[in-house]
Design a protein around this motif. Structure first.
Motif, PDB file in Angstrom:
ATOM      1  N   GLU A   1     -58.686 -60.601  48.926  1.00  0.00           N
ATOM      2  CA  GLU A   1     -58.874 -60.155  47.814  1.00  0.00           C
ATOM      3  C   GLU A   1     -58.739 -58.606  47.268  1.00  0.00           C
ATOM      4  O   GLU A   1     -58.586 -58.666  46.416  1.00  0.00           O
ATOM      5  N   THR A   2     -58.869 -57.810  48.074  1.00  0.00           N
ATOM      6  CA  THR A   2     -58.769 -56.526  47.876  1.00  0.00           C
ATOM      7  C   THR A   2     -57.518 -55.427  48.707  1.00  0.00           C
ATOM      8  O   THR A   2     -56.869 -55.924  49.164  1.00  0.00           O
ATOM      9  N   THR A   3     -57.245 -54.548  47.477  1.00  0.00           N
ATOM     10  CA  THR A   3     -55.669 -53.631  47.549  1.00  0.00           C
ATOM     11  C   THR A   3     -55.989 -53.230  49.261  1.00  0.00           C
ATOM     12  O   THR A   3     -54.592 -53.579  49.717  1.00  0.00           O
ATOM     13  N   THR A   4     -56.658 -52.773  50.412  1.00  0.00           N
ATOM     14  CA  THR A   4     -56.725 -52.306  51.363  1.00  0.00           C
ATOM     15  C   THR A   4     -56.344 -53.587  52.475  1.00  0.00           C
ATOM     16  O   THR A   4     -55.385 -53.463  53.131  1.00  0.00           O
ATOM     17  N   GLY A   5     -57.023 -54.895  52.205  1.00  0.00           N
ATOM     18  CA  GLY A   5     -56.424 -56.046  52.936  1.00  0.00           C
ATOM     19  C   GLY A   5     -55.361 -56.258  53.003  1.00  0.00           C
ATOM     20  O   GLY A   5     -54.012 -56.506  54.037  1.00  0.00           O
TER      21      GLY A   5
ATOM     22  N   TRP B   1     -55.643 -47.982  40.418  1.00  0.00           N
ATOM     23  CA  TRP B   1     -56.252 -49.101  39.530  1.00  0.00           C
ATOM     24  C   TRP B   1     -57.811 -48.600  39.923  1.00  0.00           C
ATOM     25  O   TRP B   1     -58.252 -48.584  38.460  1.00  0.00           O
ATOM     26  N   CYS B   2     -59.106 -48.630  40.739  1.00  0.00           N
ATOM     27  CA  CYS B   2     -59.440 -48.140  40.678  1.00  0.00           C
ATOM     28  C   CYS B   2     -60.081 -46.757  40.346  1.00  0.00           C
ATOM     29  O   CYS B   2     -61.447 -46.777  39.802  1.00  0.00           O
ATOM     30  N   GLY B   3     -59.202 -46.066  40.593  1.00  0.00           N
ATOM     31  CA  GLY B   3     -59.059 -44.366  40.390  1.00  0.00           C
ATOM     32  C   GLY B   3     -59.580 -43.871  38.942  1.00  0.00           C
ATOM     33  O   GLY B   3     -60.451 -43.658  38.421  1.00  0.00           O
TER      34      GLY B   3
ATOM     35  N   THR C   1     -57.445 -36.145  42.011  1.00  0.00           N
ATOM     36  CA  THR C   1     -56.366 -35.879  42.620  1.00  0.00           C
ATOM     37  C   THR C   1     -55.290 -36.859  43.229  1.00  0.00           C
ATOM     38  O   THR C   1     -55.929 -38.133  42.980  1.00  0.00           O
ATOM     39  N   GLU C   2     -53.901 -36.346  43.114  1.00  0.00           N
ATOM     40  CA  GLU C   2     -53.449 -37.471  44.150  1.00  0.00           C
ATOM     41  C   GLU C   2     -51.668 -37.276  44.902  1.00  0.00           C
ATOM     42  O   GLU C   2     -51.765 -35.517  45.531  1.00  0.00           O
ATOM     43  N   VAL C   3     -51.390 -38.525  45.719  1.00  0.00           N
ATOM     44  CA  VAL C   3     -50.851 -37.664  46.132  1.00  0.00           C
ATOM     45  C   VAL C   3     -48.933 -38.361  46.287  1.00  0.00           C
ATOM     46  O   VAL C   3     -47.889 -38.075  46.338  1.00  0.00           O
ATOM     47  N   GLN C   4     -49.241 -38.893  45.448  1.00  0.00           N
ATOM     48  CA  GLN C   4     -48.094 -39.793  44.667  1.00  0.00           C
ATOM     49  C   GLN C   4     -48.090 -38.722  42.944  1.00  0.00           C
ATOM     50  O   GLN C   4     -48.636 -38.673  41.757  1.00  0.00           O
ATOM     51  N   PRO C   5     -45.670 -38.659  42.960  1.00  0.00           N
ATOM     52  CA  PRO C   5     -45.990 -38.030  41.174  1.00  0.00           C
ATOM     53  C   PRO C   5     -46.492 -39.096  40.005  1.00  0.00           C
ATOM     54  O   PRO C   5     -46.703 -37.984  39.008  1.00  0.00           O
TER      55      PRO C   5
ATOM     56  N   ASN D   1     -67.635 -42.599  48.077  1.00  0.00           N
ATOM     57  CA  ASN D   1     -66.271 -43.239  48.656  1.00  0.00           C
ATOM     58  C   ASN D   1     -66.422 -45.011  47.522  1.00  0.00           C
ATOM     59  O   ASN D   1     -67.467 -45.564  47.883  1.00  0.00           O
ATOM     60  N   SER D   2     -65.702 -45.232  46.896  1.00  0.00           N
ATOM     61  CA  SER D   2     -65.296 -46.477  46.807  1.00  0.00           C
ATOM     62  C   SER D   2     -64.527 -47.263  47.036  1.00  0.00           C
ATOM     63  O   SER D   2     -64.626 -48.016  46.694  1.00  0.00           O
ATOM     64  N   GLY D   3     -63.883 -46.925  47.649  1.00  0.00           N
ATOM     65  CA  GLY D   3     -62.407 -47.915  48.936  1.00  0.00           C
ATOM     66  C   GLY D   3     -62.870 -48.490  49.374  1.00  0.00           C
ATOM     67  O   GLY D   3     -64.134 -48.298  50.046  1.00  0.00           O
TER      68      GLY D   3
ATOM     69  N   ILE E   1     -69.777 -47.522  47.660  1.00  0.00           N
ATOM     70  CA  ILE E   1     -70.808 -47.192  47.142  1.00  0.00           C
ATOM     71  C   ILE E   1     -71.300 -48.558  45.568  1.00  0.00           C
ATOM     72  O   ILE E   1     -73.100 -48.420  45.277  1.00  0.00           O
ATOM     73  N   ASN E   2     -70.557 -48.888  45.337  1.00  0.00           N
ATOM     74  CA  ASN E   2     -70.901 -49.805  43.936  1.00  0.00           C
ATOM     75  C   ASN E   2     -71.375 -50.957  45.040  1.00  0.00           C
ATOM     76  O   ASN E   2     -72.542 -51.633  44.200  1.00  0.00           O
ATOM     77  N   LEU E   3     -71.453 -50.980  45.879  1.00  0.00           N
ATOM     78  CA  LEU E   3     -72.314 -52.552  47.234  1.00  0.00           C
ATOM     79  C   LEU E   3     -72.949 -51.787  47.332  1.00  0.00           C
ATOM     80  O   LEU E   3     -73.741 -52.599  47.208  1.00  0.00           O
TER      81      LEU E   3
HETATM   82  N1  LIG Z   1     -65.263 -50.779  45.567  1.00  0.00           N
HETATM   83  C1  LIG Z   1     -64.535 -51.947  45.389  1.00  0.00           C
HETATM   84  O1  LIG Z   1     -65.560 -52.954  44.619  1.00  0.00           O
HETATM   85  C2  LIG Z   1     -63.152 -51.721  45.241  1.00  0.00           C
HETATM   86  C3  LIG Z   1     -62.737 -52.731  44.364  1.00  0.00           C
HETATM   87  C4  LIG Z   1     -60.739 -52.542  44.360  1.00  0.00           C
HETATM   88  C5  LIG Z   1     -60.195 -52.426  45.463  1.00  0.00           C
HETATM   89  N2  LIG Z   1     -61.411 -51.375  45.928  1.00  0.00           N
HETATM   90  C6  LIG Z   1     -60.737 -50.520  46.827  1.00  0.00           C
HETATM   91  O2  LIG Z   1     -60.804 -49.406  46.367  1.00  0.00           O
HETATM   92  C7  LIG Z   1     -59.172 -48.900  47.716  1.00  0.00           C
HETATM   93  C8  LIG Z   1     -57.802 -48.094  45.959  1.00  0.00           C
HETATM   94  O3  LIG Z   1     -57.556 -49.566  45.711  1.00  0.00           O
HETATM   95  P1  LIG Z   1     -56.623 -49.627  44.041  1.00  0.00           P
HETATM   96  O4  LIG Z   1     -56.899 -50.951  44.002  1.00  0.00           O
HETATM   97  O5  LIG Z   1     -56.867 -48.478  43.404  1.00  0.00           O
HETATM   98  O6  LIG Z   1     -55.314 -49.106  45.125  1.00  0.00           O
HETATM   99  P2  LIG Z   1     -53.570 -48.443  44.066  1.00  0.00           P
HETATM  100  O7  LIG Z   1     -53.742 -48.657  45.381  1.00  0.00           O
HETATM  101  O8  LIG Z   1     -53.901 -49.116  42.720  1.00  0.00           O
HETATM  102  O9  LIG Z   1     -54.328 -46.321  44.667  1.00  0.00           O
HETATM  103  C9  LIG Z   1     -54.372 -45.986  45.165  1.00  0.00           C
HETATM  104  C10 LIG Z   1     -53.821 -44.292  44.655  1.00  0.00           C
HETATM  105  O10 LIG Z   1     -54.620 -43.610  45.961  1.00  0.00           O
HETATM  106  C11 LIG Z   1     -53.376 -42.281  46.056  1.00  0.00           C
HETATM  107  N3  LIG Z   1     -53.641 -41.418  47.689  1.00  0.00           N
HETATM  108  C12 LIG Z   1     -53.830 -42.940  49.152  1.00  0.00           C
HETATM  109  N4  LIG Z   1     -53.884 -41.397  48.943  1.00  0.00           N
HETATM  110  C13 LIG Z   1     -54.530 -40.257  48.650  1.00  0.00           C
HETATM  111  C14 LIG Z   1     -54.454 -39.186  49.010  1.00  0.00           C
HETATM  112  N5  LIG Z   1     -54.560 -38.751  50.278  1.00  0.00           N
HETATM  113  N6  LIG Z   1     -55.242 -37.995  48.117  1.00  0.00           N
HETATM  114  C15 LIG Z   1     -55.108 -38.341  46.886  1.00  0.00           C
HETATM  115  N7  LIG Z   1     -54.597 -40.352  46.161  1.00  0.00           N
HETATM  116  C16 LIG Z   1     -54.472 -40.661  47.149  1.00  0.00           C
HETATM  117  C17 LIG Z   1     -51.988 -43.276  45.632  1.00  0.00           C
HETATM  118  O11 LIG Z   1     -50.916 -42.392  45.751  1.00  0.00           O
HETATM  119  C18 LIG Z   1     -52.977 -43.885  44.777  1.00  0.00           C
HETATM  120  O12 LIG Z   1     -52.099 -44.486  43.708  1.00  0.00           O
HETATM  121  C19 LIG Z   1     -58.693 -49.691  48.249  1.00  0.00           C
HETATM  122  O13 LIG Z   1     -59.620 -49.013  49.289  1.00  0.00           O
HETATM  123  C20 LIG Z   1     -59.550 -50.854  47.834  1.00  0.00           C
HETATM  124  O14 LIG Z   1     -59.056 -52.036  48.645  1.00  0.00           O
HETATM  125  C21 LIG Z   1     -62.600 -51.238  46.306  1.00  0.00           C
END
Ligand SMILES: NC(=O)c1ccc[n+]([C@@H]2O[C@H](COP(=O)([O-])OP(=O)(O)OC[C@H]3O[C@@H](n4cnc5c(N)ncnc54)[C@H](O)[C@@H]3O)[C@@H](O)[C@H]2O)c1
Length: 418
Positions: free
Chosen positions: A150-154, A217-219, A236-240, A292-294, A339-341
């Motif tokens: 389901e999710t990006t991290t997985g 996408w979340c940010g 804040t980001e790490v990718q240009p 945190n929402s990651g 935090i959203n959950l």
């Molecule tokens: N809270 C929720 O309900 C929910 C829903 C969907 C996804 N997620 C989770 O949220 C996280 C992000 O998902 P996404 O879809 O936005 O991923 P994504 O890959 O689209 O974006 C992640 C961004 O974070 C940046 N990043 C990585 N390390 C960093 C650092 N040290 N400092 C700053 N930026 C950094 C990356 O460059 C990338 O642009 C994942 O863990 C995902 O599983 C949570």
């Protein structure tokens, strides 16, 4: 039936919440109706590790209507809605193993209870189920048809497994469907993250400096919603490329070491570890709030924060105040978990409608293609993505234009130019 939940007495409360969510899930409901007739998942043992929320209950109902034999555990210790777990056990006869605020041992015991049912399809949100199978129960993989994530991290974890040649069965990355990440990650996480922080703190967003770490996408969703409430957003980001995108979307972009000094509220959504680290904690203002929402609770260095603190106390539900040796007070929300959950209800049902429609259709696809897919991470077939968007538009009563024959021909040609 073997289950482990907080209180079966909560089932009626759960029922009315699930009924409420169902009203906003027309796409999934239309799939449920078809599944009830066609039974595409008949006799399929399905093990699910998902956030146990009202929307997940709707998905479970859909899969059950399709003939699946289900078992469910939580994909996060803090995200379970205990009344939903009770509803699924009492009214749907689905064995649920999930209790809100369960400790890590119980969390994995529950994962193992699901695996005891010997699922032939797995559904994951964060890949804990798949990684437990591969680490501890690899004998199960022989019978497994496939799985979904389901999710990006997985998806990142699974791609790493596949790259190392360790993945033993095919998985469809539901997260990577456009009808998933464009809406769920962006609008769902955007809205519900702000909701979670607001419920936990009752903070006024207008005029606050909100630091969003990660412009994926979340940010993007979080930044837009915070700005809409009048916050001054710093990214804040790490990718240009995403950093540039954030700058052109109108946000300030700077390294976190600089943002740490000025931010009032910090929100991580990166999927990365120790994003907010000791060097940042050392700079933050008295009263700063962090959430945190990651997916995992590793984005804020919590052990580091604990070491820096001379004392800590819970000041409100979901708000832990750390007093540092220099007297500054930093606030961590929801133990650094999503935090959203943790503090709100997760994504609105209307957005989960599309994510879970993708899940249901991908499971049907896996069954139809049993034995044909190699162990690898697959993207959602384009026709499924398209079908979900068409059904959602229809449910929203939105019509769109069709290509004329002339336009179709033009778009398929190369001869005519200037
Ligand atoms: N809270 C929720 O309900 C929910 C829903 C969907 C996804 N997620 C989770 O949220 C996280 C992000 O998902 P996404 O879809 O936005 O991923 P994504 O890959 O689209 O974006 C992640 C961004 O974070 C940046 N990043 C990585 N390390 C960093 C650092 N040290 N400092 C700053 N930026 C950094 C990356 O460059 C990338 O642009 C994942 O863990 C995902 O599983 C949570």
């Amino acid at each position: 039936m073997d289950f482990d939940i907080k209180d079966i007495g909560l089932a009626e409360e759960g029922k009315s919440s699930v009924d409420w969510a169902n009203k906003s899930m027309p796409v999934l409901n239309s799939i449920k109706k078809r599944f009830a007739k066609e039974k595409p998942l008949k006799g399929i043992r399905l093990g699910a590790c998902l956030h146990v929320t009202t929307e997940t209950a709707s998905l479970m109902e859909t899969l059950k209507a399709g003939g699946a034999e289900l078992s469910l555990c939580a994909s996060n210790p803090l995200s379970t809605q205990d009344y939903v777990a009770a509803y699924l056990v009492k009214h749907q006869d689905i064995p649920v193993h999930a209790i809100n605020a369960e400790d890590t041992d119980t969390y994995y015991r529950h994962i193992n209870s699901v695996l005891d049912t010997k699922p032939v399809i797995t559904m994951d949100d964060g890949a804990d189920l798949v990684s437990t199978i591969h680490r501890e129960k690899s004998h199960l993989t022989g019978d497994i048809i496939g799985g979904t994530e389901e999710t990006t991290t997985g998806v990142i974890r699974l791609r790493n497994m596949a790259n190392e040649g360790k993945l033993k069965y095919p998985i469809i990355a539901v997260n990577d469907a456009r009808t998933k990440y464009l809406f769920d990650n962006r609008y769902g996480t955007g809205q519900s993250t702000i909701d979670g922080i607001t419920r936990a703190t009752n903070v006024l967003w207008a005029g606050k400096r909100v630091v969003v770490c990660g412009y994926g996408w979340c940010g993007k969703g979080i930044a837009r919603r915070a700005q809409g409430l009048g916050a001054l957003v710093i990214v804040t980001e790490v990718q240009p490329v995403p950093a540039l995108e954030a700058a052109m979307d109108g946000y300030q972009v700077m390294p976190l070491t600089e943002a740490a000094r000025v931010g009032d509220i910090f929100i991580t959504a990166t999927g990365d570890a120790s994003v907010i680290d000791i060097e940042h904690l050392s700079q933050m203002k008295d009263g700063a709030i962090m959430a945190n929402s990651g997916h995992f609770n590793v984005e804020i260095n919590i052990p580091g924060l604990q070491n820096m603190a001379r004392s800590q106390r819970q000041v409100r539900p979901f708000v832990q105040e750390y007093t540092l040796h220099d007297g500054r007070r930093l606030h961590l929300l929801g133990e650094g978990r999503l935090i959203n959950l943790a503090a709100a209800e997760g994504h609105p049902a209307s957005v989960m409608d599309m994510s879970f429609a993708n899940q249901a259709l991908c499971l049907e696809y896996l069954v139809k293609n049993k034995g044909k897919l190699q162990p690898a991470v697959y993207t959602v077939p384009a026709e499924i993505d398209e079908q979900v968007s068409q059904l959602k538009l229809k449910a929203m009563n939105i019509a769109i234009d069709c290509l004329t024959l002339e336009q179709k021909k033009y778009l398929e040609s190369w001869q005519s130019g200037t």
